[in-house]
Design an enzyme around this catalytic site. Sequence first.
Site, PDB file in Angstrom:
ATOM      1  N   ASP A 273       0.523 -12.055  -1.826  1.00 52.60           N
ATOM      2  CA  ASP A 273       1.202 -10.773  -1.927  1.00 52.60           C
ATOM      3  C   ASP A 273       2.452 -10.932  -2.791  1.00 52.60           C
ATOM      4  O   ASP A 273       3.175 -11.914  -2.684  1.00 52.60           O
ATOM      5  CB  ASP A 273       1.583 -10.259  -0.521  1.00 52.60           C
ATOM      6  CG  ASP A 273       1.944  -8.793  -0.534  1.00 52.60           C
ATOM      7  OD1 ASP A 273       1.152  -7.980   0.006  1.00 52.60           O
ATOM      8  OD2 ASP A 273       3.015  -8.440  -1.088  1.00 52.60           O
TER       9      ASP A 273
ATOM     10  N   ASN B  23      -4.019  -1.811   6.729  1.00 48.96           N
ATOM     11  CA  ASN B  23      -3.488  -0.454   6.819  1.00 48.96           C
ATOM     12  C   ASN B  23      -4.536   0.520   6.305  1.00 48.96           C
ATOM     13  O   ASN B  23      -5.133   0.312   5.256  1.00 48.96           O
ATOM     14  CB  ASN B  23      -2.204  -0.333   5.990  1.00 48.96           C
ATOM     15  CG  ASN B  23      -1.056  -1.095   6.596  1.00 48.96           C
ATOM     16  OD1 ASN B  23      -0.828  -1.014   7.800  1.00 48.96           O
ATOM     17  ND2 ASN B  23      -0.334  -1.851   5.784  1.00 48.96           N
TER      18      ASN B  23
ATOM     19  N   VAL C  82      -1.795   0.831  -1.394  1.00 48.46           N
ATOM     20  CA  VAL C  82      -2.750   0.587  -2.478  1.00 48.46           C
ATOM     21  C   VAL C  82      -4.125   1.076  -2.035  1.00 48.46           C
ATOM     22  O   VAL C  82      -4.670   0.585  -1.028  1.00 48.46           O
ATOM     23  CB  VAL C  82      -2.798  -0.908  -2.847  1.00 48.46           C
ATOM     24  CG1 VAL C  82      -3.821  -1.146  -3.957  1.00 48.46           C
ATOM     25  CG2 VAL C  82      -1.414  -1.399  -3.277  1.00 48.46           C
TER      26      VAL C  82
ATOM     27  N   HIS D 285      -8.019  -3.627   1.583  1.00 52.54           N
ATOM     28  CA  HIS D 285      -7.531  -5.009   1.582  1.00 52.54           C
ATOM     29  C   HIS D 285      -7.136  -5.408   2.985  1.00 52.54           C
ATOM     30  O   HIS D 285      -6.713  -4.583   3.791  1.00 52.54           O
ATOM     31  CB  HIS D 285      -6.345  -5.186   0.634  1.00 52.54           C
ATOM     32  CG  HIS D 285      -5.232  -4.192   0.834  1.00 52.54           C
ATOM     33  ND1 HIS D 285      -5.312  -2.895   0.361  1.00 52.54           N
ATOM     34  CD2 HIS D 285      -4.040  -4.289   1.454  1.00 52.54           C
ATOM     35  CE1 HIS D 285      -4.210  -2.242   0.684  1.00 52.54           C
ATOM     36  NE2 HIS D 285      -3.412  -3.061   1.365  1.00 52.54           N
TER      37      HIS D 285
ATOM     38  N   HIS E  43      -4.556  -8.044   4.948  1.00 53.19           N
ATOM     39  CA  HIS E  43      -3.408  -8.958   4.853  1.00 53.19           C
ATOM     40  C   HIS E  43      -3.648 -10.134   5.799  1.00 53.19           C
ATOM     41  O   HIS E  43      -4.108  -9.946   6.933  1.00 53.19           O
ATOM     42  CB  HIS E  43      -2.120  -8.273   5.312  1.00 53.19           C
ATOM     43  CG  HIS E  43      -1.708  -7.064   4.526  1.00 53.19           C
ATOM     44  ND1 HIS E  43      -0.633  -7.065   3.656  1.00 53.19           N
ATOM     45  CD2 HIS E  43      -2.198  -5.800   4.504  1.00 53.19           C
ATOM     46  CE1 HIS E  43      -0.487  -5.852   3.135  1.00 53.19           C
ATOM     47  NE2 HIS E  43      -1.428  -5.067   3.636  1.00 53.19           N
TER      48      HIS E  43
HETATM   49  P1  AMP Z   1      -0.599  -1.799   1.973  1.00 55.25           P
HETATM   50  O1  AMP Z   1       0.724  -1.176   2.337  1.00 55.25           O
HETATM   51  O2  AMP Z   1      -1.372  -2.281   3.149  1.00 55.25           O
HETATM   52  O3  AMP Z   1      -1.393  -0.914   1.032  1.00 55.25           O
HETATM   53  O4  AMP Z   1      -0.222  -3.132   1.199  1.00 55.25           O
HETATM   54  C1  AMP Z   1      -0.154  -3.232  -0.189  1.00 55.25           C
HETATM   55  C2  AMP Z   1       0.399  -4.596  -0.500  1.00 55.25           C
HETATM   56  O5  AMP Z   1       0.132  -4.890  -1.855  1.00 55.25           O
HETATM   57  C3  AMP Z   1       1.907  -4.729  -0.299  1.00 55.25           C
HETATM   58  O6  AMP Z   1       2.163  -5.756   0.638  1.00 55.25           O
HETATM   59  C4  AMP Z   1       2.419  -5.082  -1.701  1.00 55.25           C
HETATM   60  O7  AMP Z   1       3.491  -5.988  -1.688  1.00 55.25           O
HETATM   61  C5  AMP Z   1       1.178  -5.668  -2.354  1.00 55.25           C
HETATM   62  N1  AMP Z   1       1.119  -5.597  -3.811  1.00 55.25           N
HETATM   63  C6  AMP Z   1       1.342  -4.508  -4.580  1.00 55.25           C
HETATM   64  N2  AMP Z   1       1.159  -4.822  -5.884  1.00 55.25           N
HETATM   65  C7  AMP Z   1       0.805  -6.131  -5.916  1.00 55.25           C
HETATM   66  C8  AMP Z   1       0.480  -7.040  -6.961  1.00 55.25           C
HETATM   67  N3  AMP Z   1       0.484  -6.667  -8.258  1.00 55.25           N
HETATM   68  N4  AMP Z   1       0.161  -8.317  -6.636  1.00 55.25           N
HETATM   69  C9  AMP Z   1       0.165  -8.709  -5.348  1.00 55.25           C
HETATM   70  N5  AMP Z   1       0.454  -7.902  -4.311  1.00 55.25           N
HETATM   71  C10 AMP Z   1       0.778  -6.629  -4.596  1.00 55.25           C
END
Ligand code: AMP
Length: 129
Positions: free
Chosen positions: A39, A97, A106, A110, A112
């Site tokens: 992340d 999430n 995003v 995904h 975590h």
């Molecule tokens: P969520 O809130 O569950 O959608 O988590 C999205 C995650 O994606 C967050 O923890 C961000 O820090 C991570 N994130 C966003 N852009 C990138 C990226 N380019 N590379 C790695 N992680 C990312």
Amino acid sequence: MPVSGLGPYDDQNVFARILRGEIPCQKIYEDEFALAFHDIAPQAPVHVLVIPKGRFVSFADFSAQAPAPLISGFFRAVGTVAREMGLDAEGYRLLANMGPLAGQEVPHFHVHIFAGKPLGRMLVASAGQ
Ligand code: AMP
């Protein structure tokens, strides 16, 4: 149509672009079903994201629409990543999430993986309210 409040799949979302190699990631693991990378804003000493290779906006979408081999291959990959990172002994937390109330940012499904320190209670903000 995707099964969630996130709308149709957006091919320009950041994880779609990572899968296409258009923007870099700190890759940890890849197979035919999944890609795992660090992340960009870690919230624990270990904070890894695992994404399926497919156009799924959320867990709701993935669990309802993905073909069975992708679902099993993806979750096996999550376990493989954790095991190969040496996390099995001390433990880790999985989190996905889904949608607005969970704060999904995003719109590509995904999981975590958090590890590397005691992770505390499952929910911290507004617990029980
Ligand atoms: P969520 O809130 O569950 O959608 O988590 C999205 C995650 O994606 C967050 O923890 C961000 O820090 C991570 N994130 C966003 N852009 C990138 C990226 N380019 N590379 C790695 N992680 C990312």
